[in-house]
Scaffold this active site. Structure first.
Site, mmCIF file in Angstrom:
data_model
loop_
_atom_site.group_PDB
_atom_site.id
_atom_site.type_symbol
_atom_site.label_atom_id
_atom_site.label_comp_id
_atom_site.label_asym_id
_atom_site.label_seq_id
_atom_site.Cartn_x
_atom_site.Cartn_y
_atom_site.Cartn_z
ATOM 1 N N ARG A 344 0.848 -1.211 0.000
ATOM 2 C CA ARG A 344 0.000 0.000 0.000
ATOM 3 C C ARG A 344 0.876 1.250 0.000
ATOM 4 N NH1 ARG A 344 -1.889 -3.829 -1.068
ATOM 5 N NH2 ARG A 344 -3.674 -4.924 -0.174
ATOM 6 N N ARG A 360 -0.514 -7.963 6.719
ATOM 7 C CA ARG A 360 -1.903 -8.348 6.440
ATOM 8 C C ARG A 360 -2.227 -8.144 4.958
ATOM 9 N NH1 ARG A 360 -4.905 -3.844 8.959
ATOM 10 N NH2 ARG A 360 -4.918 -5.022 10.891
ATOM 11 N N ASP A 361 -1.842 -6.974 4.439
ATOM 12 C CA ASP A 361 -2.242 -6.618 3.081
ATOM 13 C C ASP A 361 -1.593 -7.551 2.059
ATOM 14 O OD1 ASP A 361 -3.717 -4.454 4.063
ATOM 15 O OD2 ASP A 361 -1.924 -3.208 4.136
ATOM 16 N N TRP A 477 -8.650 -6.758 11.089
ATOM 17 C CA TRP A 477 -8.581 -6.245 9.708
ATOM 18 C C TRP A 477 -8.957 -4.775 9.654
ATOM 19 C CZ3 TRP A 477 -12.537 -4.055 6.878
ATOM 20 C CH2 TRP A 477 -12.237 -3.791 5.528
ATOM 21 N N ASP A 479 -8.621 -1.343 10.695
ATOM 22 C CA ASP A 479 -7.657 -0.502 11.398
ATOM 23 C C ASP A 479 -8.283 0.416 12.436
ATOM 24 O OD1 ASP A 479 -5.352 -1.309 10.063
ATOM 25 O OD2 ASP A 479 -5.754 0.025 8.372
ATOM 26 N N GLU A 626 -13.437 4.628 7.021
ATOM 27 C CA GLU A 626 -13.778 3.443 7.818
ATOM 28 C C GLU A 626 -15.119 3.613 8.546
ATOM 29 O OE1 GLU A 626 -11.715 0.755 8.014
ATOM 30 O OE2 GLU A 626 -9.678 1.452 7.620
ATOM 31 N N HIS A 633 -13.185 -3.362 -0.436
ATOM 32 C CA HIS A 633 -12.486 -4.572 -0.004
ATOM 33 C C HIS A 633 -13.458 -5.492 0.754
ATOM 34 C CE1 HIS A 633 -8.557 -5.987 2.272
ATOM 35 N NE2 HIS A 633 -9.304 -7.002 1.923
ATOM 36 N N THR A 700 -5.184 -1.497 -3.003
ATOM 37 C CA THR A 700 -6.229 -1.899 -2.064
ATOM 38 C C THR A 700 -6.464 -3.405 -2.181
ATOM 39 O OG1 THR A 700 -8.659 -1.946 -1.854
ATOM 40 C CG2 THR A 700 -7.807 -0.920 -3.834
ATOM 41 N N GLY A 701 -6.759 -4.007 -1.044
ATOM 42 C CA GLY A 701 -7.059 -5.438 -1.015
ATOM 43 C C GLY A 701 -8.275 -5.797 -1.857
HETATM 44 O O1 IFM Z 1 -7.274 -3.898 6.562
HETATM 45 C C1 IFM Z 1 -6.976 -2.554 6.366
HETATM 46 C C2 IFM Z 1 -5.759 -2.468 5.511
HETATM 47 O O2 IFM Z 1 -4.670 -3.059 6.143
HETATM 48 C C3 IFM Z 1 -5.418 -1.042 5.140
HETATM 49 N N1 IFM Z 1 -6.564 -0.367 4.580
HETATM 50 C C4 IFM Z 1 -7.738 -0.404 5.374
HETATM 51 C C5 IFM Z 1 -8.138 -1.822 5.735
HETATM 52 C C6 IFM Z 1 -9.346 -1.787 6.639
HETATM 53 O O3 IFM Z 1 -9.093 -1.088 7.803
#
Ligand code: IFM
Length: 792
Positions: A344, A360-361, A477, A479, A626, A633, A700-701
């Site tokens: 990211r 995580r990502d 997950w 944040d 958020e 995602h 982005t995931g």
């Molecule tokens: O999971 C996170 C990720 O690591 C970074 N972007 C936001 C997501 C959700 O909070």
């Protein structure tokens, strides 16, 4: 807000795997990433962008002014000046004030091109980073379409930055006197970043800026080329007679090259520019000799094209929905690979200053690379596992290129993600050997891949909260949940579900790794967490999200805000933990309370006062980020959940409404703003004042998971341990679809006919005309292709 049909701005050219832009004045820069894995350039549709070598934190080559006005400056620019009149313009359209009369640009896979014309001079420009040199290649072809000879001054310009971007912001005043730009006898400008106390000075490259065409001038000092109270729009040197031959021993560096080009009527000329890196002057010399060879540019470009052809050759589909088809065959895997490369780190939205590789990502990004290149995917998995401690937890971000200390905050989810990638690798290749490979722990010693994955489970097992769910720790997950467990007691019900999916995978991995003795432990843990989820985790119409330090539930109807959270519903289904009727009810609640015409909100209602007006759970404005935005995602998991429930129509609605060009059409281009060819992280939700505004595109995931959701769950072509499972969950009005999929060395040509117009249910499968029992296609070692006919 302007309302203009998106298609006057762009069009897709699917056969060429390109998107073409008809106007330069987009609502934001629409980016592309040109890269060979070592040398990278992020480049916009209008020529703005930034080049870096390995790391945008410490080896940033050119300067890009994030968030400044005018936007999207600076970039690798070229200027074309009529020597008689002195007027000049840029093939990229930006930044010169005089504009081409006709103009277009296009992003392709690893390249960006521009076509422009003014006063009878046509300019075709191509930028790419090829596989053979660490350089951004610029190819400019000029044609004189007038009946008279033309004398032109052509300039190529880049602004060098401090290689360490933070240094630039903090102490440029002195450090800028430790950089230099010198003219090298091989007709190159060479930028040296010699700043004290820089990280890894021995690995810091020299930067060269040169051409294969003789120069008629150059500048290395930005003040000389641009002048004061001017900008890239009106450089003094161009307006006042040409480059001044400046070099720089401290100051604001740039690279400007000037060429005199005479074109007879009808004549065309091509020149190439190279912005590259090398270890020392001898290597600069060698790189330039190679780059100036007659066929080098063509060969490099063909090399780049074959790489992408090979990569994307693993998958091709024909679908009744051309928007989805384009996304799955071209842009989605392309974006996912860029995530895999950059985590990211740097985009138009992320400045590339502090986000290294996210544990995580990147664990999630691997999922969409496995089908294309299991070897690269395994390399990344091992890199991640090297950041894991012997007790099983992992560093949150780390910096393999920069050598910086990692970010060590402990999150409840980070260490659990790699098991999903490991299982996918096993299913893709059928080869369990990698589970036995030794990987070091971050704090010393080493263990096999399987032992690393097992340690992750043990860590979570050792960190259960007062109610038995995993402690939230710093966050899961999401944040934003860092206020849940400030006193060390808050629990994540979602992490229990994540653990559930991971435990199901661990059962298979334990057997494959030769540790069947672990299976009972995983199964017992799964059963215990499943009971908790269905009892304490159930709120009546949906699953709760977390338990705060003070014991209050997050995600409950008893509160006025943040009553329902998307992830807790989807993962209850994904993990197989939800009791069947609860799973259905939870996903119905998602549809009823979270879905909008532009995607599914992450929570509802948004938060402004919960749990305490003086200390709300999030600082995000309502409907943004958020807090009540459509978090793309997280939408991917709703698609998968609906497929697991067999509701193909709803799954597809959720999928299609977030296809970027579809969402843009609905929201309006000037509302959506971000690129229509790659996913954004989130869209502002209905409680914001700009519903539909897309944010944080590219990295982005969403990219990896949309790919997984669409290919493995909607189209249902999913590697499993004993072969390739075919079990689509599609809209009931689809007649069928076809897929070509590379799997364990064989190409499967799959035709699905939905004769009964159902969402799910495979009636029969034949392979090369022979009936097959069940819906898992075995591997066919030694075969190059098989034909598979599926009837639903
Ligand atoms: O999971 C996170 C990720 O690591 C970074 N972007 C936001 C997501 C959700 O909070």
């Amino acid at each position: 807000m302007k309302s203009i049909a998106p298609h006057s701005y762009y069009s897709f050219r699917d056969a060429e795997k390109e998107i073409e832009f008809h106007r330069h004045d987009m609502p934001t820069p629409w980016m592309n990433y040109l890269s060979n894995g070592t040398f990278h350039t992020m480049l916009s549709h209008a020529g703005g962008g930034v080049a870096f070598y390995k790391s945008p934190q410490i080896w940033r080559i050119t300067r890009y002014r994030f968030f400044h006005l005018p936007m999207d400056r600076s970039g690798p620019y070229m200027y074309i000046q009529d020597a008689d009149s002195g007027t000049y313009w840029c093939p990229t359209n930006e930044p010169a004030a005089d504009k081409p009369e006709t103009w277009k640009s296009a992003h392709g896979l690893g390249y960006t091109r521009f076509g422009a014309k003014r006063d009878g001079i046509a300019a075709q420009t191509l930028y790419f980073v090829g596989p053979y040199e660490n350089s951004l290649v610029w190819k400019l072809t000029l044609s004189n379409e007038t009946p008279v000879a033309k004398e032109l001054n052509v300039y190529a310009y880049v602004e060098f930055g401090m290689m360490e971007f933070m240094r630039e912001l903090q102490w440029q005043c002195y450090n800028k006197h430790q950089v230099s730009v010198q003219y090298h006898p091989s007709e190159a400008l060479v930028y040296r970043y010699g700043v004290e106390n820089q990280p890894k000075p021995e690995e810091t490259p020299l930067v060269y800026f040169a051409s294969d065409t003789p120069l008629s001038g150059y500048d290395g000092d930005r003040e000389e080329f641009i002048g004061s109270y001017r900008s890239e729009a009106n450089p003094a040197a161009i307006e006042e007679g040409g480059c001044r031959g400046s070099t720089l021993m401290g100051g604001d560096p740039c690279g400007a090259l000037q060429f005199k080009v005479t074109l007879q009527p009808g004549e065309s000329r091509t020149l190439h520019i190279f912005l590259g890196t090398a270890r020392d002057e001898a290597e600069v010399e060698q790189a330039l000799t190679r780059s100036r060879e007659a066929e080098f540019v063509e060969r490099s470009f063909q090399g780049l094209r074959s790489l992408w052809e090979g990569y994307l050759g693993a998958w091709n589909c024909r679908l009744p929905d051309p928007d989805a088809e384009r996304m799955l065959n071209i842009w989605n895997p392309y974006q996912a690979h860029r995530n895999f490369l950059f985590s990211r780190n740097i985009s138009f939205y992320a400045t590339g200053t502090f986000r290294g590789v996210g544990y995580r990502d990147t664990s999630q990004d691997i999922l969409a690379v496995v089908p294309f290149d299991p070897e690269q995917a395994l390399g990344k998995l091992r890199l991640l596992l090297g950041q894991q401690y012997r007790d099983g937890h992992a560093n949150h971000y780390f910096f393999p290129n920069e050598g910086w200390e990692p970010v060590t905050s402990i999150h409840s989810d980070d260490h659990l993600w790699p098991a999903l990638a490991a299982w996918d690798l096993l299913a893709e290749t059928g080869d369990a050997g990698f589970l036995q490979a030794e990987v070091p722990y971050y704090d010393g010693g080493q263990g096999t891949v399987y032992e690393h994955l097992k340690a992750a489970i043990d860590f979570t097992a050792s960190k259960l909260g007062p109610n038995g769910f995993p402690l939230m720790l710093r966050s899961d997950w999401n944040d934003q949940l860092f206020r849940v467990c400030r006193e060390g007691r808050g629990e994540s019900i979602w992490t229990a579900m994540q653990l559930g999916w991971v435990l199901l995978r661990m059962v298979d991995l334990a057997v494959a790794a030769g540790h069947p003795e672990d299976v009972a432990k995983y199964e017992a843990m799964y059963a215990q967490q499943r009971d908790l989820v269905n009892n304490l985790g159930w709120d009546g119409r949906w699953f709760r999200r977390a338990i705060m330090d003070d014991g209050r539930f997050l995600g409950s109807d008893v509160h006025d805000e943040a009553k329902i959270w998307l992830n807790a519903q989807t993962w209850a289904v994904l993990s197989g933990m939800a009791d069947p009727e609860k799973g259905w009810q939870a996903m119905d609640s998602v549809h009823e309370l979270l879905d909008t015409e532009l995607g599914i909100k992450k929570i509802n209602p948004s938060i402004s006062t919960f749990p305490d007006p003086a200390d709300p759970l999030t600082n995000y404005n309502k409907g943004t980020g958020e807090n009540g935005a459509v978090f793309c995602h997280a939408n991917t998991w709703a698609i998968i959940a609906e497929c697991l429930l067999g509701r193909g129509d709803l799954a597809y609605k959720y999928y299609r409404q977030l296809l970027p060009n579809v969402a843009m059409d609905k929201a309006g281009l000037w509302r959506y703003k971000a690129e229509p060819y790659v996913y954004a992280s989130n869209l502002f939700g209905p409680e914001s004042d700009k519903f539909g505004l897309a944010n944080v595109s590219w990295l982005t995931g969403t990219a990896a998971w949309m790919y997984v959701a669409a290919t493995q769950y909607i189209l249902g072509i999913k590697p499993v341990l004993d072969g390739l499972s075919v079990n689509p969950c599609i809209p009931s009005d689809w007649e069928g679809f076809t897929v070509k999929r590379r799997f364990r060395g064989c190409e499967y040509e799959i035709t699905v006919r939905n004769e009964s117009r159902v969402c799910q249910g495979v009636k029969s499968i034949t392979v090369d005309g022979q009936p097959l029992e069940g819906h898992v296609l075995p591997a066919y070692p030694g075969r190059s292709s098989v034909r598979v006919d599926v009837v639903m």
